[in-house]
Scaffold this motif. Structure first.
Motif, PDB file in Angstrom:
ATOM      1  N   ASP A  27      15.766   9.602  60.683  1.00 42.57           N
ATOM      2  CA  ASP A  27      16.091  10.345  61.895  1.00 42.57           C
ATOM      3  C   ASP A  27      15.288  11.652  61.924  1.00 42.57           C
ATOM      4  O   ASP A  27      15.775  12.708  61.512  1.00 42.57           O
ATOM      5  CB  ASP A  27      17.602  10.624  61.904  1.00 42.57           C
ATOM      6  CG  ASP A  27      18.019  11.410  63.132  1.00 42.57           C
ATOM      7  OD1 ASP A  27      17.241  11.438  64.109  1.00 42.57           O
ATOM      8  OD2 ASP A  27      19.110  12.007  63.099  1.00 42.57           O
ATOM      9  N   SER A  29      11.398  13.521  63.901  1.00 49.20           N
ATOM     10  CA  SER A  29      10.405  13.351  64.973  1.00 49.20           C
ATOM     11  C   SER A  29       9.125  14.077  64.591  1.00 49.20           C
ATOM     12  O   SER A  29       9.157  15.077  63.863  1.00 49.20           O
ATOM     13  CB  SER A  29      10.939  13.925  66.294  1.00 49.20           C
ATOM     14  OG  SER A  29      11.057  15.335  66.163  1.00 49.20           O
ATOM     15  N   TRP A  32       9.408  17.708  65.549  1.00 48.58           N
ATOM     16  CA  TRP A  32      10.155  18.582  64.623  1.00 48.58           C
ATOM     17  C   TRP A  32       9.276  18.919  63.416  1.00 48.58           C
ATOM     18  O   TRP A  32       9.160  20.088  63.028  1.00 48.58           O
ATOM     19  CB  TRP A  32      11.452  17.915  64.146  1.00 48.58           C
ATOM     20  CG  TRP A  32      12.349  18.859  63.391  1.00 48.58           C
ATOM     21  CD1 TRP A  32      13.401  19.563  63.896  1.00 48.58           C
ATOM     22  CD2 TRP A  32      12.264  19.238  62.001  1.00 48.58           C
ATOM     23  NE1 TRP A  32      13.970  20.354  62.914  1.00 48.58           N
ATOM     24  CE2 TRP A  32      13.292  20.173  61.748  1.00 48.58           C
ATOM     25  CE3 TRP A  32      11.421  18.890  60.944  1.00 48.58           C
ATOM     26  CZ2 TRP A  32      13.512  20.761  60.493  1.00 48.58           C
ATOM     27  CZ3 TRP A  32      11.617  19.471  59.690  1.00 48.58           C
ATOM     28  CH2 TRP A  32      12.660  20.391  59.480  1.00 48.58           C
ATOM     29  N   SER A 152      15.467  16.437  55.096  1.00 43.90           N
ATOM     30  CA  SER A 152      15.104  17.852  54.975  1.00 43.90           C
ATOM     31  C   SER A 152      14.057  18.086  53.883  1.00 43.90           C
ATOM     32  O   SER A 152      13.482  19.171  53.799  1.00 43.90           O
ATOM     33  CB  SER A 152      16.349  18.707  54.713  1.00 43.90           C
ATOM     34  OG  SER A 152      16.846  18.453  53.422  1.00 43.90           O
ATOM     35  N   VAL A 155      10.064  14.649  54.319  1.00 43.42           N
ATOM     36  CA  VAL A 155       8.943  14.726  55.268  1.00 43.42           C
ATOM     37  C   VAL A 155       7.904  15.762  54.845  1.00 43.42           C
ATOM     38  O   VAL A 155       6.835  15.858  55.451  1.00 43.42           O
ATOM     39  CB  VAL A 155       9.445  15.077  56.693  1.00 43.42           C
ATOM     40  CG1 VAL A 155      10.473  14.075  57.168  1.00 43.42           C
ATOM     41  CG2 VAL A 155      10.021  16.490  56.768  1.00 43.42           C
ATOM     42  N   MET A 215      16.320  20.950  47.357  1.00 38.53           N
ATOM     43  CA  MET A 215      15.826  22.256  47.822  1.00 38.53           C
ATOM     44  C   MET A 215      16.767  22.872  48.855  1.00 38.53           C
ATOM     45  O   MET A 215      17.176  22.197  49.798  1.00 38.53           O
ATOM     46  CB  MET A 215      14.425  22.083  48.429  1.00 38.53           C
ATOM     47  CG  MET A 215      13.861  23.389  48.975  1.00 38.53           C
ATOM     48  SD  MET A 215      12.103  23.329  49.343  1.00 38.53           S
ATOM     49  CE  MET A 215      12.118  22.414  50.877  1.00 38.53           C
ATOM     50  N   ASN A 218      16.102  26.920  53.532  1.00 37.60           N
ATOM     51  CA  ASN A 218      16.136  28.241  54.180  1.00 37.60           C
ATOM     52  C   ASN A 218      15.955  29.373  53.191  1.00 37.60           C
ATOM     53  O   ASN A 218      15.232  30.338  53.455  1.00 37.60           O
ATOM     54  CB  ASN A 218      17.469  28.429  54.913  1.00 37.60           C
ATOM     55  CG  ASN A 218      17.457  27.716  56.234  1.00 37.60           C
ATOM     56  OD1 ASN A 218      16.523  27.865  56.997  1.00 37.60           O
ATOM     57  ND2 ASN A 218      18.466  26.910  56.491  1.00 37.60           N
ATOM     58  N   PHE A 221      12.443  29.455  51.877  1.00 35.09           N
ATOM     59  CA  PHE A 221      11.573  29.975  52.935  1.00 35.09           C
ATOM     60  C   PHE A 221      11.530  31.513  52.918  1.00 35.09           C
ATOM     61  O   PHE A 221      10.463  32.125  52.900  1.00 35.09           O
ATOM     62  CB  PHE A 221      12.097  29.475  54.289  1.00 35.09           C
ATOM     63  CG  PHE A 221      11.200  29.777  55.448  1.00 35.09           C
ATOM     64  CD1 PHE A 221      10.306  28.831  55.916  1.00 35.09           C
ATOM     65  CD2 PHE A 221      11.243  31.016  56.091  1.00 35.09           C
ATOM     66  CE1 PHE A 221       9.469  29.111  56.995  1.00 35.09           C
ATOM     67  CE2 PHE A 221      10.410  31.302  57.162  1.00 35.09           C
ATOM     68  CZ  PHE A 221       9.523  30.336  57.615  1.00 35.09           C
ATOM     69  N   ALA A 224       9.838  32.832  49.881  1.00 35.08           N
ATOM     70  CA  ALA A 224       8.398  32.523  49.904  1.00 35.08           C
ATOM     71  C   ALA A 224       7.649  33.541  50.761  1.00 35.08           C
ATOM     72  O   ALA A 224       6.619  34.082  50.350  1.00 35.08           O
ATOM     73  CB  ALA A 224       8.166  31.108  50.429  1.00 35.08           C
ATOM     74  N   HIS A 252      -1.110  28.935  49.222  1.00 36.87           N
ATOM     75  CA  HIS A 252      -0.394  27.678  48.982  1.00 36.87           C
ATOM     76  C   HIS A 252       0.142  27.175  50.317  1.00 36.87           C
ATOM     77  O   HIS A 252       0.620  27.968  51.138  1.00 36.87           O
ATOM     78  CB  HIS A 252       0.756  27.911  47.995  1.00 36.87           C
ATOM     79  CG  HIS A 252       1.705  26.768  47.955  1.00 36.87           C
ATOM     80  ND1 HIS A 252       1.278  25.477  47.718  1.00 36.87           N
ATOM     81  CD2 HIS A 252       3.049  26.686  48.169  1.00 36.87           C
ATOM     82  CE1 HIS A 252       2.324  24.663  47.770  1.00 36.87           C
ATOM     83  NE2 HIS A 252       3.402  25.373  48.039  1.00 36.87           N
ATOM     84  N   ALA A 254       2.779  25.302  52.022  1.00 37.55           N
ATOM     85  CA  ALA A 254       4.107  24.680  52.052  1.00 37.55           C
ATOM     86  C   ALA A 254       4.612  24.559  53.480  1.00 37.55           C
ATOM     87  O   ALA A 254       5.327  23.625  53.812  1.00 37.55           O
ATOM     88  CB  ALA A 254       5.103  25.495  51.237  1.00 37.55           C
ATOM     89  N   ARG A 257       4.513  28.232  58.954  1.00 39.32           N
ATOM     90  CA  ARG A 257       5.189  29.485  59.330  1.00 39.32           C
ATOM     91  C   ARG A 257       5.201  30.472  58.170  1.00 39.32           C
ATOM     92  O   ARG A 257       5.096  31.677  58.382  1.00 39.32           O
ATOM     93  CB  ARG A 257       6.625  29.186  59.806  1.00 39.32           C
ATOM     94  CG  ARG A 257       6.643  28.415  61.139  1.00 39.32           C
ATOM     95  CD  ARG A 257       8.066  28.145  61.586  1.00 39.32           C
ATOM     96  NE  ARG A 257       8.741  27.206  60.720  1.00 39.32           N
ATOM     97  CZ  ARG A 257      10.031  27.269  60.370  1.00 39.32           C
ATOM     98  NH1 ARG A 257      10.790  28.237  60.818  1.00 39.32           N
ATOM     99  NH2 ARG A 257      10.562  26.365  59.582  1.00 39.32           N
ATOM    100  N   ILE A 258       5.295  29.963  56.939  1.00 41.44           N
ATOM    101  CA  ILE A 258       5.234  30.855  55.773  1.00 41.44           C
ATOM    102  C   ILE A 258       3.832  31.451  55.683  1.00 41.44           C
ATOM    103  O   ILE A 258       3.648  32.653  55.455  1.00 41.44           O
ATOM    104  CB  ILE A 258       5.570  30.093  54.466  1.00 41.44           C
ATOM    105  CG1 ILE A 258       7.010  29.589  54.491  1.00 41.44           C
ATOM    106  CG2 ILE A 258       5.332  30.975  53.241  1.00 41.44           C
ATOM    107  CD1 ILE A 258       7.400  28.707  53.296  1.00 41.44           C
ATOM    108  N   PHE A 312       3.573  30.347  45.791  1.00 40.11           N
ATOM    109  CA  PHE A 312       4.993  30.576  45.523  1.00 40.11           C
ATOM    110  C   PHE A 312       5.655  29.216  45.357  1.00 40.11           C
ATOM    111  O   PHE A 312       5.368  28.295  46.121  1.00 40.11           O
ATOM    112  CB  PHE A 312       5.643  31.308  46.707  1.00 40.11           C
ATOM    113  CG  PHE A 312       7.120  31.467  46.555  1.00 40.11           C
ATOM    114  CD1 PHE A 312       7.638  32.545  45.866  1.00 40.11           C
ATOM    115  CD2 PHE A 312       7.992  30.502  47.063  1.00 40.11           C
ATOM    116  CE1 PHE A 312       9.008  32.681  45.695  1.00 40.11           C
ATOM    117  CE2 PHE A 312       9.363  30.625  46.892  1.00 40.11           C
ATOM    118  CZ  PHE A 312       9.870  31.722  46.205  1.00 40.11           C
ATOM    119  N   GLY A 313       6.530  29.084  44.385  1.00 40.33           N
ATOM    120  CA  GLY A 313       7.175  27.784  44.242  1.00 40.33           C
ATOM    121  C   GLY A 313       8.352  27.800  43.296  1.00 40.33           C
ATOM    122  O   GLY A 313       8.868  28.866  42.917  1.00 40.33           O
TER     123      GLY A 313
END
Ligand code: UT7
Length: 325
Positions: A27, A29, A32, A152, A155, A215, A218, A221, A224, A252, A254, A257-258, A312-313
């Protein structure tokens, strides 16, 4: 003797899994995934292709790119969170595939910061005179440790390897500044619970899917963004280099947006940020060397350019470096 990247190579398994393929399975897209992460597709290692095979292919290309043969390598470091086996190291499995001499080879576990950790270790070996040329490879087969029912996480990740031969450069070349760190208090925000000695494999661990990436997206994120930005600013200051002097930012990869947030805070426009997340997904320790190899192949990275990288990880670990090719 500045530790300079003198050869680059990358390897990806052929099969590609697109966001549209994933839409058929879970489920989710394409919309997304692209808008939240920047990712369109990722490569997936088929059965029979091991992490050490990707390490070997990327390493052979990097050695060839450096104009060397495997005999010239003095030490090999593989940065990975998805080793072929718990022991021996992936580096040991890869060593004969590359044709290296009986040199010291080892894995380091620093997740997505692994390549930049490896670069710092290589520089120290070169500075101390213990090695002249160090092969550093970031490599992952993350698709084998994903819970394909957990949209979550499943993908986000992909498989691949990137390798760099670190040798010596002239004045004003190579590693100009480096910073690194870790905070193990936050380890449980991103980890693979079972498969080590704390929770060895059992029916229960398999049924509870504890052998896959867990993970808190949020939280990771937020850390990071903050940590990659701080590390980038710290390393620029340490190098005495302004953001305008950075020719290419290779962070890196990931989440787009980061990367945007980190580039923004380091005052580097996105035109000077090199992105590969769209085609590889998050390949953890492999993302920076794979991006460097691709940037060079596309003519975005040329001799003399000054590069900023930040990672970062899991751990959490982080690192940043300013270096000149
Ligand atoms: O490699 C270094 C370490 N890793 C990272 O740096 C990754 C850091 N984290 C992230 O990149 C982001 O947190 C994610 C990409 C993992 C998630 O993005 P987000 O914007 O933080 O989304 P979210 O977890 O807040 O979820 C938002 C919504 C939720 O639905 P509701 O509760 O708002 O109805 C999720 O259930 O999106 C939903 N969602 C999905 N929807 C479609 C979560 N995964 C998916 C999915 N497809 N694959």
């Amino acid at each position: 003797m500045p530790a300079k990247i003198v050869g680059l190579g990358r390897a990806v398994p052929e099969p590609v899994l697109t966001n549209h393929d994933l839409e058929q399975r879970i489920d989710t897209s394409d919309e997304w995934i692209r808008t939240r992460t920047g990712l369109s597709e990722r490569h997936v290692a088929p059965d029979g292709v091991d992490n050490s095979d990707l390490v070997a292919e990327a390493s052979r290309l990097a050695i060839e790119d450096a104009g060397l043969t495997p005999e010239a390598i003095d030490v090999m470091i593989v940065a990975t969170a998805t080793p072929d086996t718990v022991f021996p190291s992936t580096a040991c499995w890869a060593q004969p595939k590359i044709g290296l001499r009986e040199i010291p080879v080892m894995d380091i576990s620093a997740a997505c910061s692994g390549f930049l950790y490896g670069y710092a270790l290589a520089a120290s070996l070169i500075d101390s005179g213990r090695a002249k040329r160090v092969l550093v490879c970031g490599a992952e087969v993350l698709t084998r440790v994903l819970n394909w029912n957990d949209r979550s996480t499943c993908v986000l990740f992909g498989d691949g390897a990137g390798a760099a031969v670190i040798g010596t450069g002239g004045a004003d070349e190579g590693l100009l500044a480096h910073t690194w760190g870790a905070d193990g208090r936050l380890a449980e925000l991103l980890y693979q619970p079972a498969g080590g000695t704390r929770q060895p494999a059992s029916h229960q661990t398999v049924e509870a899917r504890l052998h896959s990436v867990h993970m808190q997206g949020n939280d990771v994120f937020k850390h990071a963004v903050r940590t990659m930005s701080h590390a980038s600013l710290a390393v620029l200051e340490q190098a005495g280099i302004s953001p305008e002097q950075i020719d290419l930012f290779v962070p890196h990869q990931a989440n787009i947006r980061i990367m945007k947030a980190a580039a923004d805070r380091a005052r580097i426009p996105m035109e000077r940020c090199y992105l590969v997340i769209q085609r590889y997904g998050n390949v953890s320790a492999a993302s920076i060397p794979m991006a460097l190899a691709d940037a060079r192949a596309e003519g975005r990275l040329e001799p003399g350019m000054t590069v900023l990288s930040a990672g970062f990880g899991a751990g959490f670990t982080w690192a940043a470096a300013v270096y000149r090719l």
